[in-house]
Design a protein around this motif. Structure first.
Motif, PDB file in Angstrom:
ATOM      1  N   PHE A  81       2.612   3.401   5.089  1.00 35.81           N
ATOM      2  CA  PHE A  81       3.975   2.999   4.784  1.00 35.81           C
ATOM      3  C   PHE A  81       4.937   3.785   5.680  1.00 35.81           C
ATOM      4  N   LYS A  82       5.763   3.065   6.408  1.00 39.57           N
ATOM      5  CA  LYS A  82       6.688   3.710   7.350  1.00 39.57           C
ATOM      6  C   LYS A  82       7.679   4.599   6.619  1.00 39.57           C
ATOM      7  N   ASP A  83       8.296   4.088   5.575  1.00 34.84           N
ATOM      8  CA  ASP A  83       9.204   4.843   4.695  1.00 34.84           C
ATOM      9  C   ASP A  83      10.233   5.650   5.489  1.00 34.84           C
ATOM     10  N   GLU A  84      10.959   4.944   6.396  1.00 33.66           N
ATOM     11  CA  GLU A  84      11.936   5.652   7.231  1.00 33.66           C
ATOM     12  C   GLU A  84      13.110   6.195   6.417  1.00 33.66           C
ATOM     13  N   GLU A  85      13.349   5.607   5.225  1.00 33.26           N
ATOM     14  CA  GLU A  85      14.428   6.136   4.380  1.00 33.26           C
ATOM     15  C   GLU A  85      13.999   7.405   3.638  1.00 33.26           C
ATOM     16  N   ASN A  86      12.696   7.656   3.601  1.00 27.46           N
ATOM     17  CA  ASN A  86      12.126   8.812   2.908  1.00 27.46           C
ATOM     18  C   ASN A  86      12.477   8.809   1.421  1.00 27.46           C
ATOM     19  N   THR A  87      12.477   7.584   0.824  1.00 26.17           N
ATOM     20  CA  THR A  87      12.771   7.447  -0.603  1.00 26.17           C
ATOM     21  C   THR A  87      11.609   6.825  -1.361  1.00 26.17           C
ATOM     22  N   GLY A  88      10.574   6.397  -0.646  1.00 24.64           N
ATOM     23  CA  GLY A  88       9.445   5.721  -1.274  1.00 24.64           C
ATOM     24  C   GLY A  88       9.715   4.266  -1.573  1.00 24.64           C
ATOM     25  N   ALA A  89      10.861   3.741  -1.102  1.00 25.87           N
ATOM     26  CA  ALA A  89      11.236   2.359  -1.411  1.00 25.87           C
ATOM     27  C   ALA A  89      10.231   1.355  -0.848  1.00 25.87           C
ATOM     28  N   ASP A  90       9.682   1.653   0.323  1.00 29.02           N
ATOM     29  CA  ASP A  90       8.746   0.703   0.934  1.00 29.02           C
ATOM     30  C   ASP A  90       7.464   0.546   0.123  1.00 29.02           C
ATOM     31  N   ARG A  91       7.178   1.509  -0.725  1.00 27.63           N
ATOM     32  CA  ARG A  91       5.978   1.435  -1.573  1.00 27.63           C
ATOM     33  C   ARG A  91       6.209   0.612  -2.838  1.00 27.63           C
ATOM     34  N   LEU A  92       7.473   0.320  -3.155  1.00 27.99           N
ATOM     35  CA  LEU A  92       7.783  -0.407  -4.385  1.00 27.99           C
ATOM     36  C   LEU A  92       7.729  -1.911  -4.140  1.00 27.99           C
ATOM     37  N   MET A  93       7.083  -2.628  -5.061  1.00 32.23           N
ATOM     38  CA  MET A  93       6.916  -4.080  -4.918  1.00 32.23           C
ATOM     39  C   MET A  93       6.461  -4.656  -6.247  1.00 32.23           C
ATOM     40  N   THR A  94       6.482  -5.974  -6.362  1.00 29.54           N
ATOM     41  CA  THR A  94       5.971  -6.619  -7.571  1.00 29.54           C
ATOM     42  C   THR A  94       4.444  -6.508  -7.582  1.00 29.54           C
ATOM     43  N   GLN A  95       3.867  -6.676  -8.756  1.00 27.75           N
ATOM     44  CA  GLN A  95       2.412  -6.574  -8.874  1.00 27.75           C
ATOM     45  C   GLN A  95       1.715  -7.633  -8.018  1.00 27.75           C
ATOM     46  N   ARG A  96       2.273  -8.828  -7.972  1.00 24.85           N
ATOM     47  CA  ARG A  96       1.664  -9.895  -7.172  1.00 24.85           C
ATOM     48  C   ARG A  96       1.666  -9.527  -5.693  1.00 24.85           C
ATOM     49  N   CYS A  97       2.787  -8.987  -5.223  1.00 32.47           N
ATOM     50  CA  CYS A  97       2.870  -8.556  -3.827  1.00 32.47           C
ATOM     51  C   CYS A  97       1.883  -7.422  -3.553  1.00 32.47           C
ATOM     52  N   LYS A  98       1.772  -6.516  -4.502  1.00 28.89           N
ATOM     53  CA  LYS A  98       0.838  -5.397  -4.358  1.00 28.89           C
ATOM     54  C   LYS A  98      -0.605  -5.880  -4.263  1.00 28.89           C
ATOM     55  N   ASP A  99      -0.968  -6.826  -5.102  1.00 27.06           N
ATOM     56  CA  ASP A  99      -2.343  -7.354  -5.089  1.00 27.06           C
ATOM     57  C   ASP A  99      -2.664  -8.004  -3.746  1.00 27.06           C
ATOM     58  N   LYS A 100      -1.733  -8.806  -3.229  1.00 26.06           N
ATOM     59  CA  LYS A 100      -1.979  -9.482  -1.953  1.00 26.06           C
ATOM     60  C   LYS A 100      -2.034  -8.480  -0.810  1.00 26.06           C
ATOM     61  N   LEU A 101      -1.182  -7.473  -0.865  1.00 26.77           N
ATOM     62  CA  LEU A 101      -1.152  -6.460   0.192  1.00 26.77           C
ATOM     63  C   LEU A 101      -2.447  -5.648   0.208  1.00 26.77           C
ATOM     64  N   ASN A 102      -2.938  -5.269  -0.975  1.00 27.53           N
ATOM     65  CA  ASN A 102      -4.191  -4.521  -1.040  1.00 27.53           C
ATOM     66  C   ASN A 102      -5.369  -5.346  -0.544  1.00 27.53           C
ATOM     67  N   SER A 103      -5.354  -6.627  -0.841  1.00 32.46           N
ATOM     68  CA  SER A 103      -6.398  -7.517  -0.338  1.00 32.46           C
ATOM     69  C   SER A 103      -6.341  -7.615   1.187  1.00 32.46           C
ATOM     70  N   LEU A 104      -5.127  -7.718   1.723  1.00 26.98           N
ATOM     71  CA  LEU A 104      -4.957  -7.787   3.173  1.00 26.98           C
ATOM     72  C   LEU A 104      -5.417  -6.504   3.852  1.00 26.98           C
ATOM     73  N   ALA A 105      -5.178  -5.353   3.222  1.00 24.29           N
ATOM     74  CA  ALA A 105      -5.585  -4.076   3.809  1.00 24.29           C
ATOM     75  C   ALA A 105      -7.096  -4.035   4.045  1.00 24.29           C
ATOM     76  N   ILE A 106      -7.857  -4.579   3.097  1.00 27.17           N
ATOM     77  CA  ILE A 106      -9.306  -4.627   3.253  1.00 27.17           C
ATOM     78  C   ILE A 106      -9.687  -5.539   4.416  1.00 27.17           C
ATOM     79  N   SER A 107      -9.026  -6.686   4.515  1.00 28.45           N
ATOM     80  CA  SER A 107      -9.322  -7.633   5.592  1.00 28.45           C
ATOM     81  C   SER A 107      -9.022  -7.030   6.959  1.00 28.45           C
ATOM     82  N   VAL A 108      -7.951  -6.261   7.051  1.00 30.40           N
ATOM     83  CA  VAL A 108      -7.580  -5.627   8.327  1.00 30.40           C
ATOM     84  C   VAL A 108      -8.660  -4.637   8.760  1.00 30.40           C
ATOM     85  N   MET A 109      -9.132  -3.827   7.838  1.00 28.05           N
ATOM     86  CA  MET A 109     -10.173  -2.842   8.187  1.00 28.05           C
ATOM     87  C   MET A 109     -11.480  -3.525   8.567  1.00 28.05           C
ATOM     88  N   ASN A 110     -11.785  -4.641   7.908  1.00 27.36           N
ATOM     89  CA  ASN A 110     -12.999  -5.381   8.264  1.00 27.36           C
ATOM     90  C   ASN A 110     -12.870  -6.051   9.626  1.00 27.36           C
TER      91      ASN A 110
END
Length: 412
Positions: A86-115
């Motif tokens: 997470f880039k978090d250029e504001e240094n507030t942790g805002a970039d880490r905040l998201m809806t659960q649905r967005c979080k689920d899709k993002l975590n799934s994408l992270a696995i695909s990127v590493m594969n």
């Protein structure tokens, strides 16, 4: 008896899939290793699905900015996945905040990127925005959008990264700039996120005795007006609801003809429209309700002539209703509010969907011979067999064969 029926049904599904794998070339294949899906990178400025972001077929309408002091702030959840940078250029942790649905899709994408690229991670440059850095009504203000790159910032990877985001289940993916990919999702409580393929309970069907009956009151064994494969009207048995919900408010398409007939159904439901042949005859094909356009023809039952007649679509609009019902008949079709529709949704191929429900029709026939047909209301919920078919469809069919709103029914 119920347990035996379920076991046999699942066995039949597995057997049919194994057979199709052996008989249709490079499918999953019995005893063979599944090949990875070929990925087609998105082109620069391409977005999927090919509609505007805040429309029904994508991530849905803007619902209002979320601030740290608002009641809706509890809708956001932090993402501490160590496989995502997470880039978090504001240094507030805002970039880490998201809806659960967005979080689920993002975590799934992270696995695909590493594969896809060993040693490379997913990088988020922008998540929830509380500082007003985006355009008015941006989904970043709701924690429903993220801008992403790869950790190595290799721009040659971004087209493929976009495709991986589509495969991960984001509701809208846009190769927005040379510097990042924009992805967004439907709202958690959005009626669009729970569309499926249904009719409102107040819609009516015609029984064999000529009376009208609300869809929500149908019982197994009711004889309802439908049509055969050639478009000829006939009466067929109602079997069950593959989805039944008495309380949830959902968004429906209302398709109105020039003569005033209206059929109301969800975006992912299949409706028969006319296709002109070279001999000027009208041929039926099933399309998603969200794809129907004014000027096209649908098929309306003419009670006097006892046949289906083509009728021109005058206008299309949307309306919210409470309750939704997805009836299945032996014939796979049903005339609702005098307009012919498919019983199926989500999958764009009516014939394929009808084939997939063959075990249900078979066991309905067996049970009707051996046992008294059940009476009383079917409980609410998505039928377990429908859930199995949906999962199989996501494995075997490409994403273009499945309606984006239908996909969210079981994943949201």
């Amino acid at each position: 008896m119920l347990l035996w029926t379920r076991i046999v049904l699942v066995g039949l599904i597995c057997l049919s899939l194994a057979s199709s794998g052996m008989g249709c070339g490079p499918g999953r294949g019995y005893g063979r290793r599944r090949h990875p899906k070929k990925l087609t990178p998105l082109a620069y400025k391409q977005f999927i699905p090919n509609v505007a972001e805040k429309t029904l077929g994508a991530s849905g309408r803007y619902e209002g900015k979320i601030t740290r002091n608002s009641e809706r702030f509890k809708e956001l959840t932090p993402n501490y996945n160590t496989d995502i940078i997470f880039k978090d250029e504001e240094n507030t942790g805002a970039d880490r905040l998201m809806t659960q649905r967005c979080k689920d899709k993002l975590n799934s994408l992270a696995i695909s990127v590493m594969n896809q690229w060993p040693g490379v991670k997913l990088r988020v440059t922008e998540g929830w925005d509380e500082d007003g850095h985006h355009f008015e009504e941006s989904l970043h203000y709701e924690g429903r959008a993220v801008d992403i790159t790869t950790s190595d910032r290799d721009k040659s990877k971004y087209g493929t990264l976009s495709r991986l985001a589509v495969e991960a289940g984001f509701d809208w993916v846009y190769y927005e700039s040379k510097a990042h990919i924009h992805c967004s999702v439907k709202a958690e409580n959005s009626v669009a996120a729970k569309s499926g393929g249904c009719f409102p309970g107040s819609s009516t069907v015609t029984l064999q005795d000529g009376t009208q009956k609300p869809v929500k009151l149908l019982q197994s064994g009711d004889r309802v007006l439908a049509a055969d494969a050639h478009g000829n009207p006939m009466y067929t048995d109602f079997i069950m609801f593959i989805d039944r919900d008495s309380t949830t408010r959902r968004l429906f398409y209302v398709i109105e003809t020039e003569a005033g007939e209206k059929i109301t159904l969800t975006a992912a439901h299949l409706l028969f429209v006319g296709q002109n042949n070279t001999d000027n005859t009208e041929e039926m094909s099933a399309v998603f309700a969200s794809q129907v356009q004014t000027g096209q023809t649908v098929f309306v039952f003419d009670a006097e002539r006892r046949r289906l007649e083509p009728a021109c679509v005058k206008r299309i609009f949307t309306h919210e209703y409470e309750g939704s019902f997805a009836p299945v008949t032996v014939q796979g079709t049903v005339v609702v509010d005098q307009v012919l529709a498919s019983c199926y949704a989500v999958i764009q191929d009516h014939d394929l969907a009808h084939w997939a429900l063959a075990p249900v029709r078979f066991f309905y026939w067996v049970n009707s011979l051996l046992y008294q047909r059940p009476t009383g209301a079917q409980p609410d919920g998505v039928h377990w067999y429908s859930k199995i078919l949906f999962q199989l469809g996501t494995w075997l069919l490409d994403s273009h064969s499945i309606h984006p709103l239908g996909m969210s029914v079981y994943t949201s």
